[in-house]
Design a protein around this motif. Sequence first.
Motif: not given
Length: 438
Positions: A261-265, A324-347
Motif C-alpha cells: 500500500x505505501x507504494x502509490x496506493x 490463490x489463483x489471481x493477482x492484484x494486477x492493477x495495484x501491482x502496476x500502480x506500485x511499479x509506476x510509483x517506484x518508476x516515478x520516485x526512482x531510488x533517489x526519490x524513495x
Amino acid sequence: MGSYIPSTKSERAQMLETIGMQSFDDLYADIPGQLRIRKPLNLPAGRPELEVSRKIASIAEKNTRFSHIFRGAGSYHHYIPAIVRQVTAKEEFVTAYTPYQAEISQGILQSIFEYQTMICELTGMDVSNASVYDGATAAAEAVAMCRDRKRKTVVVSGAVDPNILSVVRTYCFGSGAPLLVLPEKDGHTDLDAWNAMDFRDPACLLIQSPNYYGLIEDGAAIAKAVHAAGAKLIVSCNPISLALLATPAEYGADIAVGEGQPLGLPMGFGGPYLGFMTATKELMRKLPGRIVGQTVDADGRRAFVLTLQAREQHIRREKASSNICSNEALCAMTAAVYLSAMGSTGLKRAAESCMTNAHYLLSELESLGFTRKYADEFFHEFVTVCPCDAAQLAANLAKRGYLSGLPLSEREILWCATEMNSADEIRGLRDAIKEVLA
C-alpha cells in the motif's frame, strides 16, 4: 467504463434464442422455486444523473476525512505523484484482467514483469511473484510455503501486527498446522524465548521489521538462530523503509513479504491493496500465484511469458499448498509506476523524511510529558505512554481535525509520521494536544 455499451432488448432475445431458451427464467430452471425471488427488489426508482450524483455526494459527506494524519499501524499516508494516477487510470489498464491465454497479453505480462523486478531490487531477494491480495495474506502464504512433512510447526513473533497474526492463525487452523506465538521482550522478538522453546520441527519464524511497535529488529541475529534450528525466516517489511534499512536478503531471510500500500496506493478505507512476496531462488517453485519471465520470440524480439504457475491451485485444490489463483494486477502496476516515478533517489528521500519527521514528532510529544515505551531505534512509528487517557485524547484530537496515533491500551499510543507531516503540522498537533491536556 467510458466505452461500455449494454446489450439491447433485441440482442438479449437473440442470445436466448441461440441457446434455445425462451426467457431468462429458463436459465435458472434448476434452482428450486422457493429460493427464487418472484417480486422486484426493494430498490428506489431510477433518477436523473445529476440527482443521483448529489445523493451519492451527500452520503459520502458522512465519512470523516482527516486533514492531519498521525496514524499508521499497517496503512500509511504518503505522497503519490500525479503521474501515478494519470497512467493507471487509463482504460486499457483499468479493464485488464488475469490473462488466461497469457502470451497474447504482452502488455499485462510486461507490467507484472517490471513490478517483479522492482520488488526484487527493493528487497534484495532473487524472485518475486505477481502479488497476492494484501500484506497479511502474503505472510500467511509464506508460512504455508515453509511447511513440509517433517516440519509443521509455525512460529510467529509477538511483535508482529495483530492483524497479520490473525490471518496466519486462520490459515494454520484450516490446514491443521501447529501455531506458536513467540513472546516479545521490550518491543522486540525475544530470541532467548526462541532458543528455550521445546519443539523438534519448527518450519519457520515470521517476524516483522520495522515491527508493529515501530522498532527495527536485529535481522542478522534472528536469521542465525532460526537457521541453526533448521527453520526458514520470513520477514514482513515496510517497502519504504527498505530505501534506508538493510534489506531482508542482506541479513539472510528466506522469504520477504509485506504490504504494498505505501507504494502509490491511497489509504482508501482499507483497500484494495496488494501483498508482495519474494524469496530465494531455492524456494522459487513454492511461491504461490504467477511468475512472469522475459525471453525472445521467434524473431529475436523481447517478449514476456508466464514462466511459473502452480496448476494444482486450479485442478488439485485439496492437495495444493495455496489456492490463490489471481493477482492484484492493477495495484501491482500502480506500485511499479510509483517506484518508476520516485526512482531510488526519490524513495530514499521519502524514507529519510519519514524518519526525520517521526523523530521530530517524538521530541514535541516528549515536551508535553509523553514518554517512549521502548528506547530502541525506530523508523517512522513509535509507542508513547500518555499523561492522560489515550482513547479520550484520540477522540478530542479527532474533533480538532487530527487523526492521532492508534491507542493500544489505556495509556499507550502508537504514533506514525511520514513525509506528509511537515514541521508546522507537527507543531499544530502539539498545540492541539496542549489544549486537550488543559
